[in-house]
Each structure stands twice: as structure tokens, then as C-alpha cells.
Design a protein around this motif. Sequence first.
Motif, PDB file in Angstrom:
ATOM      1  N   LEU A  25      15.948   2.544  -5.810  1.00  9.07           N
ATOM      2  CA  LEU A  25      16.229   3.969  -5.967  1.00  9.07           C
ATOM      3  C   LEU A  25      17.339   4.236  -6.973  1.00  9.07           C
ATOM      4  N   ALA A  26      18.113   3.223  -7.311  1.00  8.90           N
ATOM      5  CA  ALA A  26      19.213   3.398  -8.264  1.00  8.90           C
ATOM      6  C   ALA A  26      18.660   3.589  -9.672  1.00  8.90           C
ATOM      7  N   PRO A  27      19.442   4.147 -10.584  1.00 10.82           N
ATOM      8  CA  PRO A  27      18.995   4.282 -11.972  1.00 10.82           C
ATOM      9  C   PRO A  27      18.695   2.911 -12.589  1.00 10.82           C
ATOM     10  N   VAL A  28      17.658   2.862 -13.396  1.00  9.69           N
ATOM     11  CA  VAL A  28      17.295   1.609 -14.070  1.00  9.69           C
ATOM     12  C   VAL A  28      17.343   1.829 -15.579  1.00  9.69           C
ATOM     13  N   PRO A  29      17.772   0.805 -16.335  1.00 12.29           N
ATOM     14  CA  PRO A  29      17.875   0.974 -17.791  1.00 12.29           C
ATOM     15  C   PRO A  29      16.523   0.840 -18.474  1.00 12.29           C
ATOM     16  N   LEU A  30      16.382   1.539 -19.588  1.00  9.47           N
ATOM     17  CA  LEU A  30      15.234   1.421 -20.479  1.00  9.47           C
ATOM     18  C   LEU A  30      15.771   1.117 -21.871  1.00  9.47           C
ATOM     19  N   THR A  31      15.258   0.087 -22.516  1.00 15.35           N
ATOM     20  CA  THR A  31      15.745  -0.220 -23.863  1.00 15.35           C
ATOM     21  C   THR A  31      14.845  -1.209 -24.572  1.00 15.35           C
ATOM     22  N   ASN A  32      14.733  -1.038 -25.868  1.00 13.50           N
ATOM     23  CA  ASN A  32      14.035  -2.015 -26.707  1.00 13.50           C
ATOM     24  C   ASN A  32      15.014  -2.841 -27.535  1.00 13.50           C
ATOM     25  N   ARG A  86       0.836  -1.203   0.000  1.00 16.89           N
ATOM     26  CA  ARG A  86       0.000   0.000   0.000  1.00 16.89           C
ATOM     27  C   ARG A  86       0.875   1.259   0.000  1.00 16.89           C
ATOM     28  N   GLY A  87       2.015   1.179   0.642  1.00 16.51           N
ATOM     29  CA  GLY A  87       2.915   2.330   0.674  1.00 16.51           C
ATOM     30  C   GLY A  87       3.569   2.635  -0.664  1.00 16.51           C
ATOM     31  N   ALA A  88       3.546   1.645  -1.564  1.00 14.26           N
ATOM     32  CA  ALA A  88       4.160   1.837  -2.883  1.00 14.26           C
ATOM     33  C   ALA A  88       3.193   2.429  -3.900  1.00 14.26           C
ATOM     34  N   ARG A  89       1.994   2.794  -3.457  1.00 15.79           N
ATOM     35  CA  ARG A  89       0.944   3.251  -4.375  1.00 15.79           C
ATOM     36  C   ARG A  89       1.426   4.362  -5.311  1.00 15.79           C
ATOM     37  N   GLU A  90       2.106   5.353  -4.794  1.00 19.39           N
ATOM     38  CA  GLU A  90       2.534   6.496  -5.600  1.00 19.39           C
ATOM     39  C   GLU A  90       4.041   6.498  -5.839  1.00 19.39           C
ATOM     40  N   GLU A  91       4.717   5.460  -5.412  1.00 21.04           N
ATOM     41  CA  GLU A  91       6.169   5.420  -5.562  1.00 21.04           C
ATOM     42  C   GLU A  91       6.548   4.860  -6.934  1.00 21.04           C
ATOM     43  N   TYR A  92       7.715   5.268  -7.426  1.00 23.85           N
ATOM     44  CA  TYR A  92       8.189   4.779  -8.715  1.00 23.85           C
ATOM     45  C   TYR A  92       8.732   3.365  -8.551  1.00 23.85           C
ATOM     46  N   VAL A  93       8.043   2.442  -9.171  1.00 24.81           N
ATOM     47  CA  VAL A  93       8.436   1.030  -9.099  1.00 24.81           C
ATOM     48  C   VAL A  93       8.529   0.482 -10.518  1.00 24.81           C
ATOM     49  N   TRP A  94       9.138  -0.713 -10.634  1.00 19.01           N
ATOM     50  CA  TRP A  94       9.564  -1.178 -11.960  1.00 19.01           C
ATOM     51  C   TRP A  94       9.240  -2.657 -12.148  1.00 19.01           C
ATOM     52  N   HIS A  95       9.202  -3.045 -13.403  1.00 20.25           N
ATOM     53  CA  HIS A  95       9.020  -4.469 -13.690  1.00 20.25           C
ATOM     54  C   HIS A  95      10.121  -5.316 -13.058  1.00 20.25           C
ATOM     55  N   LEU A  96      11.314  -4.765 -12.923  1.00 22.89           N
ATOM     56  CA  LEU A  96      12.398  -5.534 -12.298  1.00 22.89           C
ATOM     57  C   LEU A  96      12.162  -5.761 -10.813  1.00 22.89           C
ATOM     58  N   CYS A  98      16.264  -4.807 -31.662  1.00 21.37           N
ATOM     59  CA  CYS A  98      15.240  -3.939 -32.251  1.00 21.37           C
ATOM     60  C   CYS A  98      15.631  -3.505 -33.648  1.00 21.37           C
ATOM     61  N   ALA A  99      14.611  -3.385 -34.494  1.00 24.40           N
ATOM     62  CA  ALA A  99      14.810  -2.803 -35.820  1.00 24.40           C
ATOM     63  C   ALA A  99      14.759  -1.286 -35.743  1.00 24.40           C
ATOM     64  N   PHE A 100      14.208  -0.777 -34.642  1.00 23.71           N
ATOM     65  CA  PHE A 100      14.010   0.655 -34.446  1.00 23.71           C
ATOM     66  C   PHE A 100      14.598   0.982 -33.077  1.00 23.71           C
ATOM     67  N   ARG A 101      15.794   1.554 -33.060  1.00 19.95           N
ATOM     68  CA  ARG A 101      16.564   1.622 -31.825  1.00 19.95           C
ATOM     69  C   ARG A 101      16.134   2.774 -30.918  1.00 19.95           C
ATOM     70  N   ASN A 102      16.061   2.475 -29.612  1.00 12.91           N
ATOM     71  CA  ASN A 102      15.760   3.493 -28.609  1.00 12.91           C
ATOM     72  C   ASN A 102      16.230   3.009 -27.249  1.00 12.91           C
ATOM     73  N   TRP A 103      16.721   3.953 -26.442  1.00 10.36           N
ATOM     74  CA  TRP A 103      17.313   3.596 -25.166  1.00 10.36           C
ATOM     75  C   TRP A 103      17.099   4.717 -24.164  1.00 10.36           C
ATOM     76  N   GLY A 104      17.332   4.431 -22.896  1.00  9.50           N
ATOM     77  CA  GLY A 104      17.200   5.483 -21.898  1.00  9.50           C
ATOM     78  C   GLY A 104      17.502   4.993 -20.493  1.00  9.50           C
ATOM     79  N   MET A 105      17.258   5.844 -19.513  1.00  7.51           N
ATOM     80  CA  MET A 105      17.437   5.520 -18.099  1.00  7.51           C
ATOM     81  C   MET A 105      16.341   6.232 -17.323  1.00  7.51           C
ATOM     82  N   MET A 106      16.002   5.681 -16.156  1.00  6.03           N
ATOM     83  CA  MET A 106      15.119   6.380 -15.226  1.00  6.03           C
ATOM     84  C   MET A 106      15.671   6.273 -13.821  1.00  6.03           C
ATOM     85  N   GLN A 107      15.443   7.323 -13.055  1.00  7.02           N
ATOM     86  CA  GLN A 107      15.733   7.315 -11.627  1.00  7.02           C
ATOM     87  C   GLN A 107      14.656   8.137 -10.961  1.00  7.02           C
TER      88      GLN A 107
END
Length: 611
Positions: free
Chosen positions: A525-532, A478-488, A539-548
Motif C-alpha cells: 500500500l505504500a508509494p512505489v517508485p517508477l523510473t527508467n 484470487r482476491g488480488a484480481r482487481e487490486e493494484y499490485v506491482w512487479h516488486l 536512460c538516454a531519455f529521462r522519466n520518473w514517477g511514483m504510484m500509490q
Amino acid sequence: MLWVLITDLLRRHEHLARLDRLHRFGYLAGIAESLVFWAILLYVSARRGGLLRDVMAALFVLLFTLAVGIEGAFHRVWNTLLSLDAQIHSKSIALSIVGHLPLRPAVVAEVLLALGVAIGLVVLARKLVRPRLVPRLLAPVLVAPALIAVTMIPVSWRLYLSSPPDMVYFHGLTAGVKEILDITNESPDLRVQRRRPEPVPTLSAKPKRRRNVVLILQESLRGDVACEEYDPECDGATRFSNEAAPGRMALLQMRAHDSTTAISISNIWSGVRPTEGRDVLHSVPLLWEYAAAAGWDTAYWTSQHVMFGNMRLYVQDFPVSHFAAATHLDTMADLDAGAYDALLTDRVIHDWDELREPFLAVVHYSNIHYPYVFDAAHAPFQPSEFTKVPEKNEHFLNFYKNVVYLSDLAVGRLLKHIRASEKGERTVVVFTSDHGESFREHWQMGHTSALYDEEIRVPTWIDAPEGTLAPEEEASIRGAREEYVWHLDLAPTFLDLMGVWDDPALAPFRRRMIGHPLTRPERTLAPVPLTNCTWVWECAFRNWGMMQGPLKLQAREWDGEYHCFDLRTDPDELKNLGEHACGSLPELARSLFHVMPNVTPPGRPRVEWGK
């Protein structure tokens, strides 16, 4: 030919009965091709003597054993034929020949049966056939054209599969070999190959409460069309799951690390970064291996068509007691949209009482994937139209919402069945989607093309009956309701729900996981990778990123620098703050991903950076 025809009728009579008139004629043409091909080889094998007859006999036995035996075994495993779709992405000729099949008793039995029949046919031919002079001289000349013909004559190999299995085998194998040898380029990108999971030692499961765990994994469901939290007046597209799970706990800031199914399932099921190398991503254990090591029963049901993009190789070795994919539900399932989600719900309900507690089960839906499964009788969002005309984008978005509505009807029915069952009283359900879907918000359509929130923010919630969570576990969720969480974070959550997260034997595997159980107060809380673009799906259409937290960095292949967004003040990602606003994330991203080439796609104005 008779053997091929009779065995195919026994295996696929229901499928063949559904063929229309045109495809039935096509099937008869394939049978004629099969007759001519095997007749030539067998006739030459029946010569009275000479080296040629022995060479042809060996060739006949080899080809018959492979084409008939491997196709029979493949049908035993997948309830469909080994066709081009299942061969084109292979990276091994040797494994393509045997269809990458698991070494199971039923598989071996089919191959040995075909071998015995092939040898018997050669023996019978030599007893009964008396080649005359002209045919005896002519037949060997026809061998080479016959071999070439079966590699070149088209077959029906997708939805209708209205060709005999032997001809489908030669057609698919030829296409796969040509790809591997770079003769053709129909599969330019890397797709997942067969997993070789590391062995997991015996785990001691000590969950804080007695419980089962079910993951409901949706396809292409974006967060803003769903009722994420229970709403008695829900006007979103997920009204049926909303009604069936009124006590669920929503995670409103859950994000995938990608917008590609293959990458998402790797993240969710392994807990390992998508940026790991090929060997790690194809050997790391998944949830089923961990559950089996803990003595839990396991299941995987999906309406996904696992012939798509080699997905079958990723799932075929799961240690499960119950398994079904699209072709087990409907042999005419669409390659992209899969079998009907209603059929998947029917199958899970049928198997539900057979599960042995405690169990981990995954139910993986598919119909929200483009080209979408739509039913006008279940389409409350209007005006609705399947169109890509920019001026009618809202019509297309409504069409998509109606597709979600139809799929959610199946999800809601499953949830009601689970909650009405005795086992359901002890079952924690986790719901999420693999990724979202875009509708021109940032120029793109669909998914895999970007990492904006319309493609990666996904509806996620946990529904736990009273007594299935310890008070501190429920408080943490319940405490994670508004927190940034990830598939990992999900794999650690499942492992904690199973009670193995603290087992010392899990320590070597935990070290690869950067996520944290949502059942515990510590967050990622550490940076997490984003990539297809990964080693399970290039990927045939490249894109990448990070979130923290709320800071999000991303770029597409034509960008000359990373774009930075603060989702707290700019949830629609309309204002690029510049790389400097994202602190160290650009440097981290460049250490993970290659240099951006600034390749401009057709129709996109080139950006002149620095002006």
C-alpha cells in the motif's frame, strides 16, 4: 592462421556454412589479414638473436593467447564470438581483455591451450625459419603498422560474424578501450555490469504444498492486447496461452515500475527497489541464488540476445543446472529481437524432463521486442503494416498484435507441454511481461520513453493445478484480481511459493523488499517508485514517477512539474489533475529523483508553465 582457421571451422562450421557469397569473401579477407598479422610477429620472433626477438616473441605469445584463447573460451560459454557488442559497454579495460568471463575449468583450459600453442609456434619458428637480410630488416618496420591495422580494419561483428575470431577480438577490444578512455562515445549510458551477489545462507524450504515454480516472462507485451483472464471467445493476441491455461487467476492491475527490460528483470528477480544504489543492485541475490540456497534445482532459458546492453554479465553467474540464451539457440539471432521464440520453447521442452524436483525455472521470451518477429502465415489482425506513418498507426498496432500472436504460439505450446507432463501436475506457472509498448498514445513510440500505462501495465496471471496451492494462498491470489499490485511483489511471491519467506535466515534480505507475497492477504500500500533511470540501466531519455494505489505521478525530462492521474476515473491518463491532487507523492518523488530540467526534445512545443 591455420590454427585460427581450423579451430574456427570446428566451432562454427554450421554458422559459417550459412554465410552468403559476399560474407564468405569477407571471411577469406579476414583470414588473409590474420595471416599477414601473425606472420609479421612470428617472423620477427624467429630472428637469430637480440632483444627485439624476445620482445616480439613475448608480444606474439601474449596476443595469440588472448585473441585465440579468450575467443575460444567465450565461444565455449556463449556459442558466439566476443565482439564489439559484448565489449562496448564495459567499464573496465582489464576485464574487457579477458571478456569478463567466469573462471570456469573450460575457460581456463581454452586459455592454457592457446598459451601452449603460442609458445610452441615460437619454438617451431625459431627452428625452421631462417630470416634473410632484407626481410630481417624490413619485418620489424612492419610490426607497428600491423598492430595499428588490426585495430582499424573493419570486421563483421554482428548478425553474420563473418570474420575470423582473432580479428573480431582485436576489433571489439579496441572499441571497448576507446569507450572507456572517452575517445569515442558510442556507449554514452551506463549498462549493467557483472554482478557480485551476496552469499545467501542455507534456507529451509517449507512450502505449504509440494510444488515447482516456473516464471514465463514475456517481452514488450502490453495489457490491452492480451486475454488476461480465460475467455473461450478470446479475440486478443494471446489466444494460445489463453487456451492452454483456462484455470489461470488474472491480476488485472499489475504494473511494472519501468518500461525497460534490464530494470524490470532486476525488480522481478530481486524484489529490490530500482532506486537503490549501484552496489546494491549489482550485489543483491536473485531468485536463483535463493532457490539454490534452499536446495531447489534451477534453470534459466531465454531467447533474448544477452550481448545486448551487457545483459550477459547479469545472467552469466546464475547457479543453474540448465541455461540457454539466444546464441545457444541460433548463432544468427537478431541483437534486438533475439532468437526465435519457437526455438526457445523447443529447448525448454528438450530439457524439461531433466529438471530435478523441486525446481525454480524462468523462461524468458524476446520476439515482441522491436523490430519485432513477424510471420505473414500467422497474422490474423488486418490491415497490418510495419510503418511509423502516423496516419497508419492502427496498421502498425495490428502488426504488433500479429507479432504477439506469433510469440504466444510458442508460449501456448510450452504451457501445453508442461501441463501434459507428470511434473507439470505439480508446477505453478506465473506469467507476466517485463513492460508494455506504446503506439502514440502519449506522443511516444515503443518503450523506455515514458511511464504511461501502455508501457507499464502488463498482463499477469498465475496458473496453479489443483493441490499446488493451499486454500488460503489461492484465496489471496484470487482476491488480488482487481487490486493494484506491482512487479516488486513478484519476488516475495516466488520466495513464499518456495517456502522460504518466513525463514529467519531470509530476514536481512527481506528488509530491502517493499513488496508483499501475492499468496498472502497483505498488500503493498505504500508509494512505489517508477523510473527508467537506474544504476543497472541509465536512460538516454529521462522519466520518473511514483504510484500509490490508483494515484499515479509521472514526468518526462522536458516537464517542469509532475503530472498526476487518477486511474480509477481516467484510465487513459488524459487529464492531468496537477501535483496537488497526488498528495505527498510529488514530495516523495523529488526526494528520490533529481530536478527536472525542462529539456524540450525536437518537434515538441515547449510548455510555458504557469500560463
